[in-house]
Design an enzyme around this catalytic site. Structure first.
Site, PDB file in Angstrom:
ATOM      1  N   LYS B 186      26.481  32.064  27.419  1.00  0.00           N
ATOM      2  CA  LYS B 186      25.251  32.657  27.656  1.00  0.00           C
ATOM      3  C   LYS B 186      25.280  34.228  28.215  1.00  0.00           C
ATOM      4  O   LYS B 186      26.268  34.507  28.151  1.00  0.00           O
ATOM      5  CB  LYS B 186      25.576  32.045  29.685  1.00  0.00           C
ATOM      6  CG  LYS B 186      24.388  32.167  30.275  1.00  0.00           C
ATOM      7  CD  LYS B 186      24.253  32.394  31.508  1.00  0.00           C
ATOM      8  CE  LYS B 186      23.232  33.245  32.282  1.00  0.00           C
ATOM      9  NZ  LYS B 186      23.636  34.302  32.825  1.00  0.00           N
ATOM     10  N   GLU B 267      36.865  34.871  36.004  1.00  0.00           N
ATOM     11  CA  GLU B 267      37.931  36.560  37.115  1.00  0.00           C
ATOM     12  C   GLU B 267      36.809  37.298  37.853  1.00  0.00           C
ATOM     13  O   GLU B 267      35.870  37.122  36.827  1.00  0.00           O
ATOM     14  CB  GLU B 267      37.871  37.936  35.258  1.00  0.00           C
ATOM     15  CG  GLU B 267      38.747  38.617  35.718  1.00  0.00           C
ATOM     16  CD  GLU B 267      38.831  39.844  34.469  1.00  0.00           C
ATOM     17  OE1 GLU B 267      38.965  39.370  33.778  1.00  0.00           O
ATOM     18  OE2 GLU B 267      38.231  41.128  35.373  1.00  0.00           O
ATOM     19  N   CYS B 304      37.245  45.963  36.641  1.00  0.00           N
ATOM     20  CA  CYS B 304      38.195  45.137  37.310  1.00  0.00           C
ATOM     21  C   CYS B 304      38.707  45.471  37.667  1.00  0.00           C
ATOM     22  O   CYS B 304      39.433  45.108  38.141  1.00  0.00           O
ATOM     23  CB  CYS B 304      38.182  42.711  36.961  1.00  0.00           C
ATOM     24  SG  CYS B 304      37.897  43.257  35.115  1.00  0.00           S
ATOM     25  N   GLU B 396      36.391  43.515  47.288  1.00  0.00           N
ATOM     26  CA  GLU B 396      36.595  44.176  46.282  1.00  0.00           C
ATOM     27  C   GLU B 396      34.869  44.726  46.273  1.00  0.00           C
ATOM     28  O   GLU B 396      33.700  44.246  46.612  1.00  0.00           O
ATOM     29  CB  GLU B 396      36.185  43.421  44.746  1.00  0.00           C
ATOM     30  CG  GLU B 396      35.654  45.019  43.695  1.00  0.00           C
ATOM     31  CD  GLU B 396      35.453  43.807  42.182  1.00  0.00           C
ATOM     32  OE1 GLU B 396      36.320  44.152  41.800  1.00  0.00           O
ATOM     33  OE2 GLU B 396      35.228  42.501  42.622  1.00  0.00           O
TER      34      GLU B 396
END
Lengths: 526, 526
Positions: B186, B267, B304, B396
């Protein structure tokens, strides 16, 4: 050794309330209730066991592996030392024969000792090292090293059908303890006395080897309360379970609904297809029929690897096989099922199969009035199209019950294998003249099963390095692991990478001169 | 190379309806909409891509590994060959600088070529063999052999922040294709043109290497429709995702609610704590402050592994660090964020931190009117007790935003590390005089993070054998694997055991004379 009927929490042994009912074993041969009455763990016991396990985790996980290995070996020695007391109690609680339980005890202790070897070899750490490349352009590379570390405290659910090898000190417990994870066992309610005996052996080993107290606890209680409480507890980091599909799925849902989801290794349901290829069937139909029924009825069929589905091409050879197998089923001696619940479920499963359209009974075993929970083996037959079109025929009936599915072509065998859910095992009986057909089936079997057997029966599971006792859903909840054999330690490990780790801070496993003599991959080479 | 704005389904390229709205990239520097308009995949496209992938699975998975390796290398060569067209389109769609994108392209092609090497070495198959022991008593042992096999078709979700290395032909795609799994990607809606260019390179490689048609497809659409449809499809057997915590958790729920649950490697979220140990901080406060801000603001902090949390003991050395870091933040040049959505989320995250009690702003970067989606870096500070007591400070904020947490003792640093959720990385800056303290912290860092760095910054992730880019929840949904490096192939594999496998039916990997020269464990020895 007198049974106390106590929870074992860390180094303590403690009773508890049985006001709301307790747990008693029932002898499935005689139907009698066996003393003592065991208490049901509540939040107090769960809290204490989990906190002790949490407190034990870091010290235990950082012990030299030789110390963990010695603990596993001491546990094995202590279990061996219980002697006949253990097998006699297990016989009374399960109805399984003495020789089987002695064999299972050997296997259980062998598993613990195997993991001691695995620890000493160090291969399980999966060490990979890459040296620094300070001169590399455009960017230097720091040194990097990877090894496996334990997940944290683990909850293990004892299984009914292996009161030793898949129970208190069974495969999951041995693998988790080896990995460096404290273990809290929920005893199976069908064999609490056997559980206590083994639990005390492990507890004593933990004490005598000076392990941190919370490395092992054993609690009694129900799946819906104790089981759920353990899986919900934030200190528990992984779950091992062997049991029913509903039970495993319920634990999985709970684990996934936690704020921090955790891995659940649930072994649940398998019908273990066996394909009889035409040349082998033609040559050996009668011998195959006898061998099949021996595997089917062993231990009253109470194995996750019990052969519940036979696939073969229609024809006279298949009729010879069915006739021989039917005769063997009719002759099979009645055996006890493990518990009244399993007896009820077996009866319901057989009744459900009997009621399905286009399924016929080939044979059933002898009835008996001498057992409280008897298994009367059943063999049914149907056609491939009926099997493919009716999901009820794909369900496991736990106990000695199997279905022969008659196929009219190889393509139809392939359709059946494709329609089937995931399995622990799949088997082909074949001779050289069948190899071309086997080549067409093998890829489908690999996709559906964790172990593929040739000219054998799936009910024996060797404890070794190459074993896979696992498979795609619903045979297990996680096809990426095994519950039997040395590779099962990987269930309870995860990798960590250390970047530019100073030598002075490196664990022995990662030190430059490899003081443990581990097998390591260095700069891409072993 | 002209962009067509088409889905790539197997070997075909096909448009689709944009009646209900389509997908256009937006240049985050200028705010302009970039042609072409991409269609949104519906059930028809998902059905066709999934069926092609399913049909391709068995033939693809059984190809000689050399053929799969050649396919991966051809894909890498084709991506390289797109040249400036690729980096220029990626610059327009992401606002990332040319040098970064050129480096990322090298990394992406390097990953594909690394997996070709991994395939040729064969170590990933994890072959274990145990010979038959026909004379063993009481029971003979059949021969047993274990190897890894691929899971089946995999859905991969492109990430916004690495338009090449974690996108169409990124790490998960490379690992899954190497493992033998067809892949349906995708495309991330923020860089559809970059996705098309890379997708066509992979498609062309599949054609020229005569791969089965369905080995690769690329679809455009929304997460809530296309993403959910892919994860629900029964033919999909695993999912790779890099993105937000909410997005990952939604896919995980869908995967677990399937009749057959499947692994999701998501993740999601990490604040990557960095501990400054006292002696190192005292010696190098200013240099650490500068290096920290360089890592924090690199790529507008859209990594990340961005260092979002600094832990250190109170004192003048920490004040020197904070002062230097604050000055560097104030000087940091404004950079574009990747998308309007990320810009909005960054603004909200910063506003939320600003509003928290006992959190103060140290510095913020320069404002600008020259960027459509600017990142104005922010640095905040608070105390350990405040951090521990307020979960909002643990979230985060994607982009260049960090929090300094002042601790009054080592014990308090330990409390902060214990209160923290799972992380991709954790870092210690230290010198020899700090080692005793580091020894106390290391076990806590191992428990919380997948990679532990010493005297470095977490924003570089080396593609190699030892890397772990993963970690405990919520940094990823499965701490047992990595998304970067050669070990990531294990995400898409499961073990199968073959019992008494006839030599004539054995794949080359398991044949007695080891014709592929694989590293194998035989009877417990390598």
């Amino acid at each position: 050794m007198t049974l106390e009927g106590h929870h074992l929490i860390g180094f303590t042994s403690q009773g508890g309330s049985t006001d709301g009912g307790g747990i008693s074993a029932i002898n499935p041969v005689s139907g009698e209730t066996l003393a003592p009455l065991y208490p049901m763990a509540g939040q107090t016991e769960v809290e204490r066991a989990c906190q002790l396990a949490e407190d034990a985790f870091l010290p235990y996980s950082r012990l030299p592996v030789a110390d963990r290995a010695a603990f596993l070996e001491a546990a094995a020695d202590n279990i061996d030392a219980i002697g006949d007391t253990l097998t006699e109690r297990a016989m009374a609680e399960t109805g399984l024969p003495k020789a089987r339980l002695e064999g299972e005890r050997g296997r259980t202790c062998g598993q613990l000792r195997l993991f001691a070897e695995v620890l000493r070899s160090g291969d399980y750490l999966g060490v990979r090292i890459e040296d620094a490349l300070p001169e590399r352009t455009p960017m230097p590379r720091p040194s990097l090293a990877q090894q496996q570390v334990p997940l944290g405290p683990v909850a293990v659910f004892g299984a009914s059908n292996f009161p030793l090898a898949f129970s208190v000190a069974g495969g999951d417990t041995a693998a988790a303890l080896a990995a460096g994870c404290p273990v809290i066992v929920k005893a199976h309610s069908a064999h609490p006395g056997t559980s206590e005996l083994v639990g005390r052996a492990v507890q004593q080993a933990a004490k005598s080897c000076s392990m941190p107290e919370g490395v092992f606890s054993l609690l009694y209680g129900s799946g819906s309360e104790l089981g759920q409480a353990l899986v919900k507890d934030p200190r528990i980091q992984a779950v091992g379970f062997t049991g029913s599909r509903n039970g495993g799925a319920a634990l999985l849902r709970t684990a996934q609904a936690r704020p921090q989801p955790i891995p659940v290794y649930a072994e649940m349901s398998s019908i273990n297809p066996v394909v009889l290829l035409p040349q082998q069937l033609e040559a050996n139909a009668e011998a195959l029929g006898d061998a099949f029924v021996a595997s089917l009825t062993m231990g009253a069929g109470q194995f996750c690897t019990n052969p519940g589905l036979i696939l073969a091409l229609s024809g006279t050879a298949l009729e010879r096989f069915v006739e021989q197998a039917g005769a063997a089923v009719r002759e099979a001696a009645p055996q006890p099922l493990l518990t009244p619940d399993i007896h009820t479920a077996y009866q319901q499963g057989v009744a459900q199969l009997t009621d399905q359209p286009d399924v016929s009974l080939v044979a059933k075993g002898k009835a008996t009035v001498h057992l409280a929970c008897p298994c009367q083996p059943h063999l049914f037959r149907t056609t491939a199209n009926t099997f493919i079109g009716n999901d009820a025929l794909h369900d496991e009936v736990f106990g000695a019950c199997a279905l022969v599915v008659e196929c009219d072509s190889v393509a139809q065998i392939q359709q059946v294998l494709t329609a089937m859910e995931g399995q622990l095992t799949a088997t082909m009986h074949l001779e050289e003249a069948d190899y071309a057909m086997a080549d067409q089936l093998l890829p489908l079997l690999e996709r559906r099963a964790g172990r593929i057997l040739f000219n054998g029966w799936p009910t024996g599971v060797e404890v070794c390095h190459s074993m896979v006792h696992g498979g795609p859903w619903p045979s297990t909840s996680d096809s990426r692991t095994t519950s039997v054999g040395s590779a099962s330690i990987q269930r309870f490990l995860r990798p960590v990478c250390y970047q530019a780790l100073p030598e002075a801070l490196a664990p022995d496993s990662l030190k430059a001169d490899n003081p443990l003599g581990l097998p390591r991959q260095v700069n891409g080479k072993r």
